[in-house]
Structure formats: C-alpha cells, structure tokens
Design an enzyme around this catalytic site. Structure first.
Site, PDB file in Angstrom:
ATOM      1  N   TYR A   3      42.496  39.084  48.231  1.00 21.61           N
ATOM      2  CA  TYR A   3      43.589  38.284  47.789  1.00 21.61           C
ATOM      3  C   TYR A   3      43.617  37.529  46.303  1.00 21.61           C
ATOM      4  CZ  TYR A   3      46.079  40.712  51.461  1.00 21.61           C
ATOM      5  OH  TYR A   3      46.285  41.524  52.318  1.00 21.61           O
ATOM      6  N   GLU A   4      43.071  36.453  46.740  1.00 24.07           N
ATOM      7  CA  GLU A   4      42.979  35.493  45.171  1.00 24.07           C
ATOM      8  C   GLU A   4      42.459  36.959  44.358  1.00 24.07           C
ATOM      9  OE1 GLU A   4      40.847  31.590  46.913  1.00 24.07           O
ATOM     10  OE2 GLU A   4      39.724  33.497  46.708  1.00 24.07           O
TER      11      GLU A   4
END
Length: 171
Positions: A139-140
């Site tokens: 997700y980062e």
C-alpha cells in the site's frame, strides 16, 4: 475493469467463491463465509471480478472513521476530531491471476468506487489495516501513509483524485 472483467457487487447466488484462493486462508474464508452476511448487515459491501461466475478477485468497502490524533499530523491537520473515512477491509487476487500486474488495477478499482462514494457521502480518508509488513509496503507503494507503529495506512481523497487527474473515472 481489468483483464476484461468489470467489478460487480458480490452476489453469492451468482458468483462462485468456492475455489477462490489468494494464498491467505483468512482472506479466502472471509469471502466464502462472511461477505454475504456483512452485506446483509450493511457493515461492508464486497465487489468481485468474476471469470464467468468464478470469483478471481475481490475487495470490500465500509464506512469508517479515525481519530485525528491517530493519523500522521499532516494528514489529520485541519480535520475534525473524528475524520470520516472509508475502509478497504479486504483486497485479494486469486493465485491464478497473481503476478500479472492486476493487483494495482484491483486497488484502482476499489479507489474508483471510493471516489464515487465520496460524491454522495463525505469522507476525507481511505483506510487500510494491513495484515503484515509486506502488505503495508504494498500500500505504501501506492501512496498510502503508514500510521507510525502500526499496520494502519491512510490516504487522503485529494491525493487519490490527483492520481486520477482530478476527474472521477468511470465505473
């Protein structure tokens, strides 16, 4: 839409989730055992990609809120004490579709639905509670900010809109 598969609201009488396997048992079981009940209880809505009727990917979205003090300062600044949000509760791709670059498209599909929802019901953030550090890094990679000391990640509506060029993509 990806690989010719439009996302559809999960309907257990139409969509076959019995063979869905993403490699994480808890994610597989949630789709089969809890998604329909969560929809009935109005606690989350699950969207699927289906090849014929066989589910090959899914995600769930729920209304949510986060305390301003529980997110990075630059994200919470100027917001109310409880910031309206949408939770991506689950996001999984069947092993038969992994390694084809479809995970990012599935996330984009979820974010498109999120943006559409914010046109009707206000939300400032999208929230993800990652299962582990590998998922958090995923997700980062897509611009989410990790809440320090946790596996929670958040992203502002405005930054997601900017990713889509300031226009709401078609569903």
């Amino acid at each position: 839409m990806a690989d010719g598969l439009p996302s559809e609201r999960f309907e257990p009488e139409v969509h076959d989730a019995s063979e869905f396997t993403c490699g994480v048992n808890v994610m597989d079981a949630w789709l089969r055992d809890n998604a329909a009940d969560a929809a009935r209880r109005r606690t989350s809505t699950t969207w699927v990609w289906a090849d014929d009727s066989r589910v090959v990917a899914y995600y769930s979205l729920s209304g949510h809120k986060v305390a301003r003090g529980e997110v990075p300062r630059d994200i919470g600044r100027g917001g109310p004490q409880e910031i309206p949000a949408v939770l991506i509760g689950k996001l999984a791709l069947d092993q038969s579709r992994q390694g084809q670059g479809l995970g990012g498209l599935l996330l984009a599909d979820a974010l498109t639905r999120f943006l559409a929802a914010t046109q009707i019901v206000a939300a400032r953030l999208v929230v993800v509670d990652a299962l582990d550090d590998d998922v958090a890094r995923y997700y980062e990679h897509y611009g989410f900010d990790r809440v320090p000391g946790s596996l929670r990640l958040v992203r502002r509506v405005s930054s997601i809109e900017a990713d889509f060029g300031g226009t709401l993509p078609g569903l």
